[in-house]
Design a protein around this motif. Structure first.
Motif: not given
Length: 317
Positions: A198-217
């Motif tokens: 759960v945490n492998m999917g939840e924390l890593a994906c949330y963290d990575h997805a949020k940074r992706f959304v922000i970095s790609n404007q």
């Protein structure tokens, strides 16, 4: 002298931020858990549906009837009232007072320890998230056990029988008396497996997805970015963890006295018997309510937590 005072002030500020993060994660988790608990209860009942039990013939035929989330929730409301949807909420809240701060704050600290700017690969974040989840789950496993038992008690009440436990503290007392102190960690192995996934999917994906959304404007660091990231992490966490969640629920629900017979010897035995009797798809029983809960849970939690951090003057997660 000034350097020493500066070091002390820095250490004090770090400790203060650490305590604030723990408080905010606990508060956000309580809000999210209360909002989505009826879905979690429905998911638990569905996962226990079809499990072989020594019931009367009428109950047995009822247990083999096809079911879905809406039917299960409707039966709970009809038999126990609306408050029946919150059976087991108190141990769930207690669990999150330990589980969520350890995994969230632990993940952030481990991530920043490995990389000061948090720019880790997705695989590294997944490993850090899994480790944080395992540590948190081992600590919170007794409260999780009580929650599952009390949620499952609703099925007993629906058959006109007395529930096994009057409340969370009565459940703790009876479990220790009948199954020993180690009984509080029954199902801890599948529980830990699930927590890692759960945490492998939840924390890593949330963290990575949020940074992706922000970095790609695609969005700024706001509620839109948090919503997108929480949806993506909820789907990945559900797909990875549902089989372990089914095994965990069934292992934790079985209550056996010292030396008594139990349905499953261990998590592997539970996995094999579940697949053999009910088919491979049984491992994804409750997938929709699990995802339907994880999505809103993460939305409520992350939006609340990020907002609370902003109010408290802390940086974004």
């Amino acid at each position: 002298m000034e350097a020493s005072q500066t070091g002390i002030q820095t250490q004090t500020q770090t400790q203060t931020r650490f305590r604030i993060k723990i408080l905010l994660t606990s508060l956000s988790a309580m809000v999210a858990e209360t909002s989505t608990f009826p879905i979690d209860l429905t998911k638990t009942r569905i996962q226990l549906h079809g499990e072989s039990q020594p019931l009367s013939s009428s109950s047995s035929s009822s247990s083999t009837r096809s079911t879905n989330a809406f039917r299960v929730a409707s039966e709970i409301v009809r038999e126990q009232g609306v408050l029946g949807l919150y059976k087991g909420l108190s141990p769930a809240i207690i669990r999150h007072l330990f589980y969520t701060p350890i995994r969230i704050v632990g993940y952030e600290n481990l991530r920043n320890f490995v990389s000061s700017d948090g720019s880790l690969s997705l695989s590294s974040k997944a490993l850090v998230g899994g480790i944080s989840g395992v540590i948190a789950q081992v600590v919170a496993s007794p409260a999780d056990l009580v929650k599952v038992r009390m949620q499952a008690d609703g099925r007993i009440v629906s058959r006109g029988l007395q529930p096994r436990y009057k409340g969370p503290f009565d459940a703790l007392k009876k479990i220790v008396a009948m199954e020993g102190f180690g009984g509080l960690w029954k199902g801890v192995f599948p529980n830990v497996q699930r927590a890692f996934l759960v945490n492998m999917g939840e924390l890593a994906c949330y963290d990575h997805a949020k940074r992706f959304v922000i970095s790609n404007q695609i969005s700024d660091d706001n509620i839109y970015a948090h919503t997108l990231a929480s949806i993506m992490s909820g789907l990945s966490a559900t797909a990875l963890s549902c089989p372990a969640d089914v095994v965990k629920t069934r292992m934790m629900n079985q209550a056996g006295g010292k030396g008594g017979n139990v349905m499953y010897k261990n998590s592997y035995d539970c996995l094999v018997k579940t697949v053999k009797i009910e088919g491979l798809t049984a491992l994804w029983k409750g997938f929709f309510p699990t995802w339907a809960r994880l999505g809103p849970w993460q939305f409520v939690f992350w939006v609340s937590y990020e907002k609370f951090r902003q109010i408290a003057g802390l940086s974004s997660f």
